[in-house]
Structures are given as C-alpha cells and as structure tokens.
Scaffold this active site. Structure first.
Site, mmCIF file in Angstrom:
data_model
loop_
_atom_site.group_PDB
_atom_site.id
_atom_site.type_symbol
_atom_site.label_atom_id
_atom_site.label_comp_id
_atom_site.label_asym_id
_atom_site.label_seq_id
_atom_site.Cartn_x
_atom_site.Cartn_y
_atom_site.Cartn_z
ATOM 1 N N LYS A 120 0.863 -1.196 0.000
ATOM 2 C CA LYS A 120 0.000 0.000 0.000
ATOM 3 C C LYS A 120 0.888 1.231 0.000
ATOM 4 O O LYS A 120 2.002 1.195 0.530
ATOM 5 C CB LYS A 120 -0.887 0.010 1.256
ATOM 6 C CG LYS A 120 -2.152 0.823 1.105
ATOM 7 C CD LYS A 120 -3.143 0.065 0.250
ATOM 8 C CE LYS A 120 -4.559 0.525 0.394
ATOM 9 N NZ LYS A 120 -5.487 -0.514 -0.051
ATOM 10 N N ASN A 235 -16.731 5.279 -4.565
ATOM 11 C CA ASN A 235 -16.751 4.279 -5.640
ATOM 12 C C ASN A 235 -17.353 2.942 -5.195
ATOM 13 O O ASN A 235 -18.107 2.319 -5.945
ATOM 14 C CB ASN A 235 -15.311 4.093 -6.148
ATOM 15 C CG ASN A 235 -15.192 2.975 -7.151
ATOM 16 O OD1 ASN A 235 -14.731 1.894 -6.821
ATOM 17 N ND2 ASN A 235 -15.632 3.215 -8.371
HETATM 18 N N1 GLU Z 1 -7.215 -0.090 -3.332
HETATM 19 C C1 GLU Z 1 -8.032 -1.238 -3.583
HETATM 20 C C2 GLU Z 1 -8.078 -2.130 -2.361
HETATM 21 O O1 GLU Z 1 -7.907 -1.701 -1.250
HETATM 22 C C3 GLU Z 1 -7.591 -1.966 -4.830
HETATM 23 C C4 GLU Z 1 -6.178 -2.444 -4.838
HETATM 24 C C5 GLU Z 1 -5.701 -2.918 -6.190
HETATM 25 O O2 GLU Z 1 -6.480 -2.940 -7.119
HETATM 26 O O3 GLU Z 1 -4.524 -3.261 -6.254
HETATM 27 O O4 GLU Z 1 -8.389 -3.281 -2.445
#
Ligand code: GLU
Length: 441
Positions: A120, A235
C-alpha cells in the site's frame, strides 16, 4: 471516479483518538496465529512489513512556491507474487495506516487466491485543495522516488482513497519515461482505452454484493425483501447500491462527507435511494449536495445515523474504525448481516458484540476483494495485450468472488469459526505455506 470511499468519513476516522489501524491489523493477525498455532518465526515475519519506503516529494505549486509532501510505500509480503495495492491521497494519512492496509492487501490477494502479495502507498495531501497540475506533480514525484522498487514483477500500484484512473496514467507515464519501455502491467485502475479493464470501476462494489448474495442464501433471506443501509457514497458504495438494487434489495440510506461543514451526513429516503439521481448531485469526492438532496425527498440525518437504521444488511463502505465499541450497540435488532466494503471498518471490540449477537459478517478483505481481483484481470489483459468484453470481466469476477466466499463460509461452518477468523485462517495459511516453500522460515 474516486476510488474506495467518501473521503471525509475517513477524515473523522483517521483523526479518531487512540485508534491505530496497524495495531488492529496486528491484533487480528495474532489471534489467527494462535488458531493456526504458528511458530515464532512465522509470527515475527508476518506481523510486520518486509520493506518500507518513506520519502519527501517536492512540488512547485501553482503560486510558484515549492511545497514538500510526505510519501510512503509499504510492501508487506511478496511470497505469493509481486506486491499489490493502492496509493491513497489523504490529509491524515499515517504510516501505520499504510502498514495496516498493506498487510490487509496480503490477506486479500491470498483469500481470493490470486498470485499477488500485499502493499500500500500513500501521500499526505488533500486533493480537495490541489489543482490537477499539482496532483500530477505529486504522482510523478512519487514514481521518481519509487521507480526502481515498483514494477510489473515487483510491486503494482492501483487507485485507492482520493486517487483515480487519471492519477494511475500520470504514474504510468512517469514510470515508462524513466525506464524507456512500455509497461502497462505496472499499474492498474488505468482509464479504459489506456490499458484499463472494463468493469474495474464497478468491481469493488459489485464484488461486495456478489458475496452478499451468497450470504443471504445461507441466511435464508430473499434479496427482494431485504433492506440495507450504506455508509459512504464513494466508488464502492455507488456500485454496491446499484447491484444490490438490481438483485431486488432496497437501499434506504447512504452517507457522505460535507467538506464545507467538515462532517458527514446520512441521506435517507424510506422508499429507497436512487444512486443515479444522487450521483447527479455528488461532487468528484463523493460529497452529496444537502439542499438538492432535500429537494429530492431525502431526510438529512447525522453522519452516524446509517448504523442504527432498521435494516437487514449494513454496508460500511467508508473507512477504517467505523463500527466501534462505542457505537456497535446502536445496530438495530433487525440486522442479520454486515458486509464490509471498506478496509478495517470494524474494530476487534465491536467484533465481540457482533459475535455475541450472532450477526453474520463478511469480512473486509474478502468482501472488498473485487477491486484487486479485477486489477489482476487488468494485468493479465495488459500482459497479453488483448482486452475482454465487460461481461466477460464481470463474469470472471463473479466466479472468483463466489468461490472465495464459499471456501470461507465452508471453513467457518466446519471449524465453527467467526467468518473473519475463517477468512484469516485460509489467507494466512496460504501465505505461510508460500514462505515455507521458498525456505524463508
Ligand atoms: N485499493 C483497492 C483495495 O484496497 C484496490 C487495490 C488494487 O487494485 O490493487 O483493495
């Protein structure tokens, strides 16, 4: 479209005193490590990230002054494949929140059994107050620092809170310029037509509802009679509301952050909310215009009112630390199911109460895995340079989410575990096995 959630609810959350998302992620992990009787080496390795990057991004602002922004990337574990996970832009971002989210990404990719690890990223900034040019400079600066430590076979970023496809394309462009190659599989959540996948925008919200559909069958509830209360209108929530209505359910409220008042509100309409109508009065951060909503027959209630609605299903789709020891008792007795669209919305303290009351929980890293699953499909399509129709993407997503859900609920039933623990048992076991097979411990 802004990814993941309505930004403001997070502001409240991130500010909440005494809450540390990383400590929460570690305590959840410690609990499952006990269930799995993991040895010390496995525990010590998995309860912290493998690598972290902390850096400063200088940006010349529109007024000519140079401002510094703090950036992070945390790579929690890559035993099962390249690290994967979004990049958040948030004024109250902390490295501990990014650490927690990176760890949850490891479990998320593992529980749906895709060959990716967990990571992340984040930047401390508030896009509400930044021009597009300034945001582009932050994106390019982030990549300039990280260009050698991310990539299609190392670490693959994606959108998250307050980042969107346009940010992904700026990042891709900077990465490709630095490396002198075309590498569309480096980043996901790109615009459709520029290496993005059809269905990616819908994927997280739809994925939540695929798991809810299966859970309702298990609980003996028909979607057509079901009432749901949603937190957030970003979203995830926007598309979860849509598909929930399509399968026959009724959404009675959503909530959103009001940037001017610096607090959130719940928008309720007893005959059901209409997401398309609401979108017409929503800004790009998921903030709904109160006055226009009133004209459309919505009651404007306090931000936390979503949690006490008389509903069968609650969908916390905003941020971490939303269902807590302090408010969990306000959940209405009619509620049978909590589907966690957000990452980390329920604290361990609240979990105890949910367990006692027999409320069924579809845990975050299972419920909201649709986003990263579709990101995986996006990478696959980029690698073969051949793009699928939307129906094909969403069909594959449904199959993947449904089988992950069924595996977790089967484990919960057979081993008499709370759903969150069952999801953790499956996900952590796979990661431990991968580390062992590689000879790491
Ligand atoms: N940010 C989204 C999550 O927390 C998607 C992560 C991604 O597609 O790599 O799952």
């Amino acid at each position: 479209m802004i990814a993941t959630s309505s930004a403001g609810v997070q502001k409240q959350t991130a500010k909440a005193k005494g809450f540390n998302a990383f400590e929460m992620a570690q305590s959840q992990f410690d609990h499952v490590a006990d269930i799995l009787k993991l040895d010390d080496a496995a525990r010590d390795f998995l309860r912290v990230p493998m690598r972290e990057f902390h850096f400063t991004i200088p940006v010349r602002m529109d007024d000519g002054k140079v401002k510094m922004f703090r950036g992070f990337r945390v790579q929690h574990n890559d035993a099962r494949g390249p690290n994967k996970g979004g990049i958040r832009f948030h004024p109250h971002e902390t490295v501990d929140t990014v650490r927690a989210l990176a760890m949850w990404m490891t479990w998320k990719c593992s529980v749906v059994d895709i060959p990716l690890g967990g990571g992340k990223g984040g930047v401390i900034c508030d896009p509400h107050n930044l021009s597009d040019r300034e945001q582009e400079q932050i994106c390019r600066g982030w990549i300039r620092t990280m260009a050698r430590n991310v990539g299609p076979v190392q670490d693959v970023p994606a959108p998250d809170v307050m980042t969107a496809p346009k940010h992904m394309l700026w990042m891709l462009d900077e990465y490709e310029t630095i490396h002198g190659v075309k590498a569309p599989g480096f980043i996901t959540g790109k615009p459709v037509g520029m290496g993005g996948s059809l269905g990616r925008t819908e994927a997280t919200g739809y994925g939540v509802v695929f798991t809810v559909r299966e859970a309702l069958k298990e609980l003996g509830l028909k979607p057509s009679g079901c009432v749901a209360a949603f937190q957030g209108f970003g979203n995830v929530s926007q598309y979860a509301v849509r598909l929930f209505r399509q399968i026959g359910g009724k959404a009675i409220c959503v909530s959103s952050w009001d940037q001017k008042d610096q607090k959130s509100y719940t928008f309720r309409r007893q005959d059901g909310v209409d997401p398309d109508q609401l979108l017409g009065i929503t800004d790009r951060f998921g903030g709904i215009d109160k006055n226009k909503a009133k004209d459309l027959g919505y009651e404007i209630l306090p931000g936390e009112a979503w949690i006490e609605q008389e509903a069968d299903v609650l969908f916390p789709c905003a941020l971490e630390n939303q269902v807590t020891g302090a408010n969990v008792k306000r959940i209405h007795k009619r509620v049978r199911l909590v589907a966690e669209g957000a990452n980390g919305p329920t604290t361990p303290e609240a979990d105890v109460v949910l367990k006692e009351r027999g409320i069924f929980v579809i845990p975050d890293f299972l419920a909201n895995a649709g986003g990263v699953s579709c990101s995986y499909f996006e990478q696959v399509q980029c690698n073969m340079n051949y793009f699928w129709e939307k129906d094909e993407v969403l069909g594959k997503l449904d199959t993947l989410m449904t089988s992950a859900y069924l595996a977790v609920s089967d484990c919960a039933r057979k081993q008499k575990l709370f759903m969150r623990d069952a999801a953790y048992v499956i996900a952590v076991r796979r990661v431990v096995d991968a580390c062992r097979q590689r000879g790491w411990f």
